[in-house]
Design a protein around this motif. Structure first.
Motif, PDB file in Angstrom:
ATOM      1  N   LYS A  57      43.266  36.406  46.385  1.00 28.62           N
ATOM      2  CA  LYS A  57      43.539  37.720  46.981  1.00 28.62           C
ATOM      3  C   LYS A  57      43.960  38.724  45.917  1.00 28.62           C
ATOM      4  CE  LYS A  57      44.565  36.125  51.599  1.00 28.62           C
ATOM      5  NZ  LYS A  57      45.565  35.752  52.577  1.00 28.62           N
ATOM      6  N   LEU A  58      44.739  38.267  44.947  1.00 30.56           N
ATOM      7  CA  LEU A  58      45.159  39.169  43.874  1.00 30.56           C
ATOM      8  C   LEU A  58      43.993  39.511  42.946  1.00 30.56           C
ATOM      9  CD1 LEU A  58      48.728  37.832  43.029  1.00 30.56           C
ATOM     10  CD2 LEU A  58      48.129  39.984  44.151  1.00 30.56           C
ATOM     11  N   PHE A  59      43.084  38.579  42.739  1.00 28.43           N
ATOM     12  CA  PHE A  59      41.877  38.903  41.967  1.00 28.43           C
ATOM     13  C   PHE A  59      41.139  40.057  42.649  1.00 28.43           C
ATOM     14  CE2 PHE A  59      41.902  34.515  40.053  1.00 28.43           C
ATOM     15  CZ  PHE A  59      41.913  34.918  38.729  1.00 28.43           C
ATOM     16  N   ASP A  60      41.004  39.978  43.970  1.00 31.80           N
ATOM     17  CA  ASP A  60      40.336  41.047  44.724  1.00 31.80           C
ATOM     18  C   ASP A  60      41.104  42.360  44.605  1.00 31.80           C
ATOM     19  OD1 ASP A  60      38.276  39.424  45.543  1.00 31.80           O
ATOM     20  OD2 ASP A  60      39.090  39.058  47.547  1.00 31.80           O
ATOM     21  N   LYS A  61      42.409  42.273  44.810  1.00 34.43           N
ATOM     22  CA  LYS A  61      43.243  43.481  44.777  1.00 34.43           C
ATOM     23  C   LYS A  61      43.152  44.205  43.432  1.00 34.43           C
ATOM     24  CE  LYS A  61      48.047  44.845  45.166  1.00 34.43           C
ATOM     25  NZ  LYS A  61      48.589  45.873  45.221  1.00 34.43           N
TER      26      LYS A  61
END
Length: 146
Positions: A57-61
């Motif tokens: 999710k942080l990669f996406d963010k």
């Protein structure tokens, strides 16, 4: 900051990925054996899966692309785990192996936290600290099997 975000997040991701992989492999090796530690392995696997998902999710963010762990690293883990289980699959031996792996991971995570503490987004730093805390808790948790 973005390069630092990428480096620490990638480290968290690879730690979670290898944690998932190695725990799954160990569970496969212990399948059909009468080990009390298997329930603990299920809990560890669930936690590593959470860290894995959080890192994705942080990669996406942050619009960062994750890089998976290489095949050779995974094969090395599989081979060494098979050998350990063949040599001695007692709960004490399995706990000892897990403690060693978790300790190495915890030490590296501690170094990464110190290295990146003032250089990364707080969400990434918080995830690193959460993973480190999990590793430390599992080290203590495994000691009851020694």
């Amino acid at each position: 900051m973005s390069e630092n975000n990428q480096e620490l997040l990638q480290y968290i991701y690879k730690t979670a990925e290898m944690g998932k992989y190695s725990t799954t492999e160990l569970m496969k090796e212990l399948h059909g054996k009468d080990n009390k530690i298997k329930e603990e392995l299920n809990n560890i696997l669930k936690e590593y899966e959470k860290f894995y998902e959080k890192s994705l999710k942080l990669f996406d963010k942050f619009k960062i692309e994750e890089k998976e762990t290489g095949f050779m690293a995974k094969m090395s883990v599989s081979i060494s785990m098979k050998k350990e289980v063949l040599d001695d699959n007692s709960d004490a031996s399995m706990a000892d192996m897990l403690i060693k792996g978790l300790t190495m991971g915890s030490l590296e995570m501690s170094k990464k936290i110190d290295q990146y503490e003032k250089k990364v987004d707080n969400k990434i730093l918080d995830l690193a600290k959460e993973l480190h805390k999990f590793q430390e808790k599992q080290i203590d948790n495994m000691k009851k099997y020694l």
